[in-house]
Scaffold this motif. Structure first.
Motif, PDB file in Angstrom:
ATOM      1  N   SER A   1     -11.863  -2.262  25.488  1.00 48.58           N
ATOM      2  CA  SER A   1     -11.952  -2.627  24.073  1.00 48.58           C
ATOM      3  C   SER A   1     -11.940  -1.386  23.176  1.00 48.58           C
ATOM      4  O   SER A   1     -11.300  -1.385  22.118  1.00 48.58           O
TER       5      SER A   1
ATOM      6  N   SER B   1      -6.816  -5.655  18.116  1.00 50.79           N
ATOM      7  CA  SER B   1      -7.684  -4.730  18.849  1.00 50.79           C
ATOM      8  C   SER B   1      -9.050  -4.585  18.174  1.00 50.79           C
ATOM      9  O   SER B   1     -10.061  -4.361  18.846  1.00 50.79           O
TER      10      SER B   1
ATOM     11  N   LYS C   1     -15.228  -3.895  30.279  1.00 45.96           N
ATOM     12  CA  LYS C   1     -15.006  -4.432  28.930  1.00 45.96           C
ATOM     13  C   LYS C   1     -15.184  -3.353  27.866  1.00 45.96           C
ATOM     14  O   LYS C   1     -14.406  -3.281  26.905  1.00 45.96           O
TER      15      LYS C   1
ATOM     16  N   ASN D   1     -20.022  -5.183  22.284  1.00 47.33           N
ATOM     17  CA  ASN D   1     -20.205  -3.959  23.049  1.00 47.33           C
ATOM     18  C   ASN D   1     -21.661  -3.480  23.036  1.00 47.33           C
ATOM     19  O   ASN D   1     -22.079  -2.766  23.946  1.00 47.33           O
TER      20      ASN D   1
ATOM     21  N   GLY E   1     -11.797  -6.584  19.632  1.00 46.27           N
ATOM     22  CA  GLY E   1     -12.161  -6.380  21.038  1.00 46.27           C
ATOM     23  C   GLY E   1     -13.630  -6.051  21.279  1.00 46.27           C
ATOM     24  O   GLY E   1     -14.254  -6.620  22.176  1.00 46.27           O
ATOM     25  N   PRO E   2     -14.206  -5.135  20.512  1.00 48.22           N
ATOM     26  CA  PRO E   2     -15.620  -4.813  20.765  1.00 48.22           C
ATOM     27  C   PRO E   2     -16.589  -5.924  20.342  1.00 48.22           C
ATOM     28  O   PRO E   2     -17.791  -5.804  20.573  1.00 48.22           O
TER      29      PRO E   2
END
Lengths: 379, 410
Positions: free
Chosen positions: A318, A350, A314, A360, A353-354
């Motif tokens: 990301s 995008s 992941k 993250n 994504g994190p």
């Protein structure tokens, strides 16, 4: 070490390629984060499903093709190489369906999966709450026992696709007296159009209602829509997020295709020397992700499991996705700020994504603690 | 599809790990840097016994190769244990001579390969793209000033040779002894992509690694392979265990012709792959040592490894290493220039990033030469740049894409 595909897999690739060539819309569909775009993407799901391409890895009786992990990877490569539309049913297919396969009843699978496969029912997730994000176990929304089922009350938020979706799944507190926060939670499915549900769409950075908050006021859910045993929701949901972060949320095909597009853009822009290294890194990164996934799939096929390594996965995709889109915008120069250029929506997407699917920061904690064995500390 | 090491390959890695763990490679590195090659040669012999030098060499010459996957396995371990010496160069010399033999020039192979495989012949290798005539094999050594490790990258790079018109059309004959000038045609800047361009200009420096320790100093210049008679003064590297020297001009020609250039390109891919694997191994060792350190080092009354800033930096270090690893094995399967270059760039950068992390998280003690950590720290940067800098490798990745960019997959 063997990266070759079987003759069956090659034949499957050819069949998928042929079908996609004949069916992928010549022009991109309108953004799926708009009402008209959502409807167009739903129709595309039906078109896929009509020829059993919407859920290739599922058993045939639910509309799939019983494709193993390698054929799934092949399909995804072809799908994105063909420039096919984004998948509006992604949340249901990659999050809820694996949960139903592992923890649901046959009755639930027979009832839920076929309409998910056809796009007739689009599913949203209902995990986060205003006071429960990364600390998901702090969630407060409750499900209270009633005759024949449960009454849901509370406030869910950041529910992707919920602005236009039909149904949702998530965790609810059924035992407020439980000893620990992650005990006493139950995994439930509910109807977004049921009495007592208020959906308030939220505009994301570009203003499109890509997610929503859900206000629930004594929403009735029948017992048949509880997944697994009441009180076991945390364990079941963690298995789901394991899938989400593992092999099936973002396929390598998606990034191989994106890297292809980036190289084409770079060439169209005269092979801008300042961007050369980053374009090369996009190509290298897509290949690395493809091979990392091939190794994971090989372990999986050999009977292994995907554990905390899914956090590496992941983190990689990301961060990769943002960098790739930023490189594209740089190549576009002043044109990059236009909302109608072909990289705009991907760039905005995008950026999330994190954050979603476990931030993250949480993923790095998992990598450090479970893969490197570092001590737990304050978050 | 089964993109996993076999049980045998994993056992090979464990056996090397055990053997090198018992060999006190740290002492060997320090001695090597001081010019004492004895402990390093002892490790070298053990590596020969374990079969490491046979991996690039076919059975006809007492090897078991070519086995690029096993080479990656072995070189990750060599990097993890910071083994000194011209490791990638010897493996690449084995590949060079083997390929040359397959192309019909088997005299050098018969002469040198058994010694390489057996560990008695430590080899080093320089591959230069052909330069202008005055830097050819008969030319005097370039002056010392140009020996700086960071010399201009364009030095020695391919360029059309002035005497191209006089090139012999048939340069394939093996000519030991009175070597004609290498054929000029292949010196064109855009020669066969799988050959010359695969050598990411290592020869731009013209420096051979550990020529003072090597028994055979092999020099490829264009289409000529020669055995240098000796070497110039040893130039200090930022890693004292890497001893650089310019091979003497002249020496004994071993082969000449287009086959030399082709074999040199093949050898350069082996060297780049082996160096990349070493980079990964160096990075893994640095990460492992740093993880141990931050678990036991306490500040503010708690192990610093419980701090999120420390954990996240280590997580990112693992991330880069673990995504470089499959590129290495993927490149070993194809040995394509672009695949090797991708692996080299990713592993070199990941290994170097691990060094930066290790240094930062060890703090001042990590900056000392007396801590063994320094043996790995100093290796990471030169390995990143040897046999293909990241920039050169990225260019090769893009060059290798062809009409269908990203056409890696099926």
């Amino acid at each position: 070490m063997d990266l070759t595909h079987t003759a069956d897999e090659d034949a499957f690739r050819a069949e998928a390629r042929e079908w996609l060539r004949a069916h992928v819309p010549a022009r991109p569909l309108p953004s799926l984060e708009t009402e008209v775009g959502f409807a167009a993407h739903r129709a595309w799901e039906a078109e896929l499903a009509a020829d059993r391409w919407s859920v290739v890895s599922w058993p045939e009786r639910y509309g799939g093709r019983d494709a193993g992990i390698f054929r799934w990877l092949v399909f995804e490569e072809e799908y994105y190489a063909a420039g096919a539309p984004g998948r509006v049913s992604q949340n249901g297919i990659s999050l809820l369906a694996p949960t139903l396969f592992d923890h649901g009843t046959e009755e639930q699978r027979a009832r839920v999966l076929p309409s998910m496969a056809s796009g007739e029912a689009v599913w949203a997730q209902a995990w986060s709450e205003p006071e429960a994000g990364s600390d998901l176990a702090a969630l407060r929304s409750r499900a209270v026992r009633t005759d024949g089922g449960w009454l849901l009350s509370g406030h869910k938020t950041w529910s992707s696709r919920a602005a236009f979706a039909d149904r949702a799944f998530g965790l609810f507190r059924t035992d407020p007296e439980a000893a620990k926060p992650h005990h006493g939670l139950t995994y439930l499915m509910f109807d977004l159009r049921a009495p007592g549900v208020t959906v308030r769409p939220i505009g994301r950075l570009d203003g499109r209602p890509a997610f929503a908050e859900l206000f629930l006021d004594e929403v009735f859910v029948p017992d048949e829509d509880v997944i697994g045993e009441p009180g076991q929701g945390w364990r079941i949901a963690m298995a789901t997020t394991g899938d989400e972060r593992g092999l099936t949320l973002r396929s390598p095909g998606r990034f191989l295709a994106a890297a292809d597009r980036l190289v084409r853009l770079w060439r169209e822009r005269g092979e801008e020397p300042g961007a050369r290294d980053r374009v090369a890194d996009a190509v290298i990164g897509a290949r690395a992700y493809q091979l990392f996934t091939a190794a994971g799939a090989s372990r999986f096929a050999a009977g292994g499991t995907i554990g905390a390594e899914s956090s590496l996965n992941k983190l990689f995709w990301s961060e990769y996705d943002i960098t790739l889109h930023e490189t594209a915008l740089d190549l576009l120069g002043p044109e990059g700020e236009r909302a109608d250029q072909e990289w705009a929506e991907g760039y905005v997407f995008s950026l999330a994504g994190p954050i979603y699917a476990g931030t993250n920061e949480i993923q790095r904690d998992i990598v450090a603690e479970r893969l490197l064995g570092l001590p737990k500390g304050r978050r | 599809m089964r993109f996993l090491l076999t049980d045998e390959q994993q056992a090979f890695a464990r056996a090397l790990d055990t053997m090198l763990g018992a060999a006190d490679t740290a002492a060997a590195v320090r001695a090597w840097g001081a010019g004492d090659h004895t402990p390093g040669r002892a490790v070298w012999t053990r590596l020969a016994e374990a079969g490491v030098w046979s991996l690039a060499v076919p059975e006809a010459y007492e090897g078991v190769g070519p086995l690029p996957v096993e080479t990656v396995v072995a070189f990750v371990e060599l990097g993890r244990h910071a083994v000194p010496g011209p490791l990638a160069e010897t493996a690449a010399a084995g590949a060079l001579l083997s390929r040359l033999a397959a192309l019909g020039h088997d005299t050098p192979a018969k002469r040198l390969l058994p010694g390489i495989v057996g560990g008695g012949t430590m080899a080093t290798l320089v591959v230069s793209e052909p330069g202008p005539p005055e830097t050819g094999s008969a030319a005097p050594r370039p002056e010392a000033g140009s020996a700086a490790p960071d010399g201009p990258p364009e030095a020695g790079s391919a360029r059309p040779r002035p005497e191209a018109a006089s090139a012999t059309p048939d340069g394939r004959a093996e000519t030991v002894g009175a070597a004609p000038r290498p054929e000029a045609g292949s010196a064109a800047p855009d020669g066969p992509p799988e050959a010359g361009s695969a050598a990411p200009r290592p020869g731009a420096l013209g420096m051979a690694l550990d020529a003072d320790a090597a028994d055979a100093v092999l020099v490829v210049q264009g289409e000529e392979l020669r055995l240098a008679a000796g070497h110039g003064p040893v130039v200090r590297s930022l890693d004292p265990a890497r001893r650089l020297a310019r091979p003497d001009a002249g020496g004994e020609p071993l082969a000449v012709g287009p086959a030399v250039a082709e074999a040199a390109g093949y050898a350069a891919r082996w060297a780049a792959l082996a160096t990349a694997a070493q980079s990964l191994g160096v990075g893994l060792a640095l990460l492992e040592r740093t993880v141990s350190y931050v678990k036991q080092r306490s500040q503010f009354g708690t192990p610093i490894g419980s701090f999120q800033a420390v954990k996240h930096r280590l997580a990112d270090t693992l991330l880069a290493l673990e995504f470089a690893r499959p590129l290495l094995y993927g490149a070993a399967l194809t040995l394509r220039t672009a695949d090797v270059a991708a692996a080299k760039a990713a592993a070199g950068e990941a290994g170097y990033a691990a060094a930066r992390t290790a240094l930062q998280l060890h703090g001042a003690v990590g900056y000392t030469e007396e801590l063994d950590l320094s043996l790995w720290l100093r290796k990471a940067r030169p390995l990143r740049d040897a046999w293909g800098t990241p920039a050169r490798c990225r260019a090769l990745v893009l060059d290798g894409l062809g009409d269908r960019p990203g056409g890696f997959g099926g």
